[in-house]
Enzyme design. Structure first.
Site, short mmCIF file in Angstrom:
data_model
loop_
_atom_site.label_atom_id
_atom_site.label_comp_id
_atom_site.label_asym_id
_atom_site.label_seq_id
_atom_site.Cartn_x
_atom_site.Cartn_y
_atom_site.Cartn_z
N SER A 87 -4.27 17.34 -17.06
CA SER A 87 -3.39 18.50 -16.98
C SER A 87 -4.24 19.76 -16.79
O SER A 87 -5.01 19.83 -15.83
CB SER A 87 -2.51 18.56 -18.23
OG SER A 87 -1.40 19.38 -18.01
N HIS A 107 3.20 12.11 -17.96
CA HIS A 107 2.23 13.19 -17.89
C HIS A 107 1.03 12.87 -18.78
O HIS A 107 1.08 13.05 -19.99
CB HIS A 107 2.86 14.52 -18.30
CG HIS A 107 1.94 15.69 -18.12
ND1 HIS A 107 1.38 16.02 -16.90
CD2 HIS A 107 1.43 16.57 -19.01
CE1 HIS A 107 0.59 17.07 -17.05
NE2 HIS A 107 0.61 17.43 -18.32
N ALA A 139 9.04 -5.22 -5.95
CA ALA A 139 9.40 -5.74 -7.28
C ALA A 139 10.35 -4.80 -7.99
O ALA A 139 10.12 -3.59 -8.05
CB ALA A 139 8.15 -5.93 -8.14
N ASP A 149 8.66 -1.40 -3.31
CA ASP A 149 7.30 -1.93 -3.47
C ASP A 149 7.33 -3.45 -3.63
O ASP A 149 6.30 -4.08 -3.88
CB ASP A 149 6.59 -1.28 -4.66
CG ASP A 149 7.39 -1.39 -5.95
OD1 ASP A 149 8.19 -2.34 -6.09
OD2 ASP A 149 7.23 -0.51 -6.83
N ASP A 187 13.39 1.36 -6.37
CA ASP A 187 12.51 0.48 -7.16
C ASP A 187 12.00 -0.71 -6.34
O ASP A 187 10.82 -1.08 -6.40
CB ASP A 187 13.26 -0.02 -8.41
CG ASP A 187 12.37 -0.76 -9.39
OD1 ASP A 187 11.18 -0.91 -9.11
OD2 ASP A 187 12.88 -1.18 -10.46
N ASP A 237 11.02 -3.61 -11.15
CA ASP A 237 10.35 -3.61 -12.45
C ASP A 237 10.49 -2.26 -13.15
O ASP A 237 9.79 -1.98 -14.13
CB ASP A 237 8.87 -3.96 -12.29
CG ASP A 237 8.15 -3.01 -11.34
OD1 ASP A 237 8.85 -2.20 -10.68
OD2 ASP A 237 6.92 -3.05 -11.25
N ASP A 275 4.84 11.42 -13.61
CA ASP A 275 4.54 12.73 -14.21
C ASP A 275 5.65 13.72 -13.87
O ASP A 275 5.85 14.07 -12.71
CB ASP A 275 3.19 13.23 -13.68
CG ASP A 275 2.70 14.47 -14.41
OD1 ASP A 275 3.53 15.23 -14.92
OD2 ASP A 275 1.47 14.66 -14.48
CA LIG Z 1 9.08 -1.41 -8.32
#
Ligand SMILES: [Ca+2]
Ligand SMILES: *[C@@H]1O[C@H](CO)[C@@H](O)[C@H](O)[C@H]1NC(C)=O
Ligand SMILES: *[C@@H]1O[C@H](CO)[C@@H](O)[C@H](O)[C@H]1NC(C)=O
Ligand SMILES: *[C@@H]1O[C@H](CO)[C@@H](O)[C@H](O)[C@H]1NC(C)=O
Ligand SMILES: *[C@@H]1O[C@H](CO)[C@@H](O)[C@H](O)[C@H]1NC(C)=O
Ligand SMILES: *[C@@H]1O[C@H](CO)[C@@H](O)[C@H](O)[C@H]1NC(C)=O
Ligand SMILES: *[C@@H]1O[C@H](CO)[C@@H](O)[C@H](O)[C@H]1NC(C)=O
Length: 525
Positions: free
Chosen positions: A193, A445, A268, A266, A263, A270, A405
């Protein structure tokens, strides 16, 4: 037989001696520590205590309540704790501590700070000293998490922008040499940060300070960041406004709808987005059907969602700050879209940019951004793409950013990586020799999050200390053995699975055949 008896006698004697030596080693260390205060004689340095602290001690520490950090630290390893104040100008000073472990490895390290504080990170002093680093931490020139001390005092601002860390490094290295009898072998920085920004500031402007820098979620492009954070309040309005979107919606329906839409991109499902760049979230499906009022958005609220999730541009269409990456809306909903002015933005414009403690954060406009950007007090922007001086000294920088974040967009880290590429005219393979960036899926974060966020960057996020399970020790291995990390591995909160996070610009893709919790079911591409 005599030789045997004498042999075992010698052995027992040797063991007894060894035990005594151990005790004496500890006594020596403690005695060396308490007398150390008398050996320190440095200009501008007022040392007020050097004390031996045994492992297990629950130490009470001075910390301003606004820091939101505990006023104690349980100490993990035997240390010599050195407390001092260091004058940085005629009207500014830092409060600083050095924690010198008995199990010293020859490595020096500086910790960083957070927000616009003011808060020594005792947890990181403890974490790194327990790994054998001679560690320092400073208060960044003022106490607490507010900006009032900046008012009409550019020296306090300079301490915040760069001088606190740099001073603590100079003083800390000298004390390390004095205490252990030889200079440090290597020097490191760890911060996230504002700490991430401090790390980059040193890389950009003080390339001799560190051999290795671990910089997370950096608050770089500083005025753009605080303008972006400050731009939400006028859009959301206060909690009673038609434009306001309740925090429960961000935590629940909106975050869920982001997952519904993105989701699987990518490979998957998850609960974690490995590549938020692929996600173009559209809140339209959440708009209330006729007669429905719960868990849905009015047209007006949907417009708020679209606006606060977009990048901010100036009048000429130039980017000021990128969008919040999808996946982080739950945290941002609590901290930035919550109907309150953003405190750091308010304090920065009040006490630094406008010198006007009555400035109204609801009135923020592009004009305020322009003034801040032009003022760039003490070089706080920290967005210089030329880091060749750090490369020239053989320094290594390991940069990471959580993809969940909600306070600092990870897209801005990608933007900085591109800036370095462009400024230095280098391809990623050419930067790899000294600068590597790892987006960390499922990391919030700096710590916490829904995915494999425990990478060893901070005391709150440690699942192991070997280089292949700890990003700080991976940096040490890179600096000292030339073995660079290809991935950064992390474990989830309960350490039920690990995932290898890819080196940017590669991203993770689920290829199977195992479950998403199986590390080998993922591939960097
Ligand atoms: Ca995913
Ligand atoms: C204590 O200090 C002495 C003299 O400076 C040094 O020789 C010795 O190694 C130190 N002992 C420990 C345990 O630090
Ligand atoms: C350390 O002390 C604080 C208060 O002094 C207490 O709240 C905390 O629980 C203690 N921690 C441990 C591990 O003893
Ligand atoms: C050190 O600095 C802190 C914070 O500014 C201050 O409160 C304290 O009185 C100083 N201590 C000494 C011994 O100068
Ligand atoms: C001590 O602080 C003053 C500023 O107050 C500075 O000019 C001087 O260089 C400092 N001395 C050292 C040794 O850092
Ligand atoms: C605020 O004060 C600082 C230092 O006192 C000065 O550099 C800056 O120009 C002032 N800004 C305004 C808007 O007056
Ligand atoms: C993690 O472990 C804690 C304590 O055992 C438990 O309460 C929590 O539900 C677990 N979380 C997950 C996501 O499994």
């Amino acid at each position: 037989m005599a030789p045997l008896r004498s042999c075992s006698g010698t052995l027992m004697g040797a063991l007894a001696l060894l035990r005594m030596a151990n005790v004496h080693g500890q006594d020596d260390f403690a005695a060396n520590c308490s007398s150390f205060v008398d050996k320190i004689n440095m200009e501008n340095v007022t040392t007020y205590a050097t004390e031996y602290i045994a492992a297990g001690t629950n130490l009470s520490v001075a910390i301003d309540p606004s820091c939101g950090r505990p006023s104690y630290q349980v100490v993990s390893t035997d240390i010599c704790r050195v407390q001092m104040n260091v004058t940085t100008s005629q009207r500014s000073e830092i409060r600083m501590e050095a924690w010198f472990p008995q199990g010293y490895t020859g490595r020096f390290l500086s910790t960083g700070n957070g927000g616009i504080g003011g808060c020594i990170q005792y947890s990181e002093l403890d974490y790194t000293s327990s790994l054998g680093f001679a560690a320092v931490g400073a208060n960044n020139g003022h106490e607490g998490q507010r900006g009032v001390a900046f008012l009409n005092n550019p020296d306090v601002i300079a301490d915040y922008a760069w001088r606190s860390v740099h001073t603590a490094v100079l003083v800390g290295k000298e004390l390390t040499a004095l205490f252990y009898g030889a200079p440090q072998k290597k020097s490191y920085f760890v911060g996230c940060s504002t700490g991430g920004r401090q790390g980059w500031k040193m890389v950009q402007d003080f390339p001799d300070d560190f051999d290795g820098v671990l910089s997370g979620a950096p608050a770089i492009a500083f005025s753009g960041l605080l303008y972006w954070s400050g731009s939400f309040y006028p859009v959301t309005g206060t909690e009673d406004a038609d434009t306001f979107v309740p925090t429960q919606m961000w935590l629940g329906a909106i975050h869920q709808e982001v997952l519904n839409q993105c989701d699987a991109l990518d490979g998957a499902i998850d609960g974690v987005l490995e590549n938020p760049d692929l996600c173009e979230f559209d809140p339209t499906p959440l708009i209330c059907a006729e007669g429905s009022t719960t868990d849905c958005l009015t047209e007006t609220q949907a417009e708020t969602v679209r606006t606060v999730l977009s990048a901010v541009y100036d009048e000429n269409g130039d980017l000021i700050y990128p969008r919040l990456q999808p996946g982080a809306e739950a945290l941002a909903g609590m901290t930035q879209f919550n109907g309150d002015p953003y405190l750091y933005t308010t304090d920065w414009w009040r006490y630094v940019i406008h010198n006007d403690s009555t400035w109204d954060p609801a009135s923020i406009t592009l004009a305020d951004f322009r003034v801040a950007k032009a003022q760039n007090p003490a070089g706080v922007e920290t967005f210089d793409g030329d880091i060749s001086a750090f490369e020239a000294i053989g320094g290594k920088i390991l940069h990471y950013h959580g993809l969940m974040d909600g306070l600092i967009s990870s897209d801005n880290s990608k933007r900085y990586y591109s800036l370095v590429r462009k400024t230095m005219g280098r391809e990623p393979a050419e930067l790899d020799g000294f600068y590597r960036f790892f987006p960390i899926s499922g990391m919030s974060h700096c710590t916490g999050g829904d995915g494999a966020h425990k990478i060893g960057n901070a005391q709150d996020g440690v699942a192991g200390t070997r280089p292949d399970e700890n990003v700080l020790m991976a940096l040490v291995q890179w600096v000292e053995e030339g073995v660079a990390p290809e991935v950064v591995r992390g474990a989830n909160t309960n350490q039920t699975y690990w995932r290898a996070h890819c080196k940017w610009p590669q991203t993770n893709k689920y290829v199977g055949p195992g479950s998403y919790e199986d590390e080998s079911a993922w591939q960097c591409a």
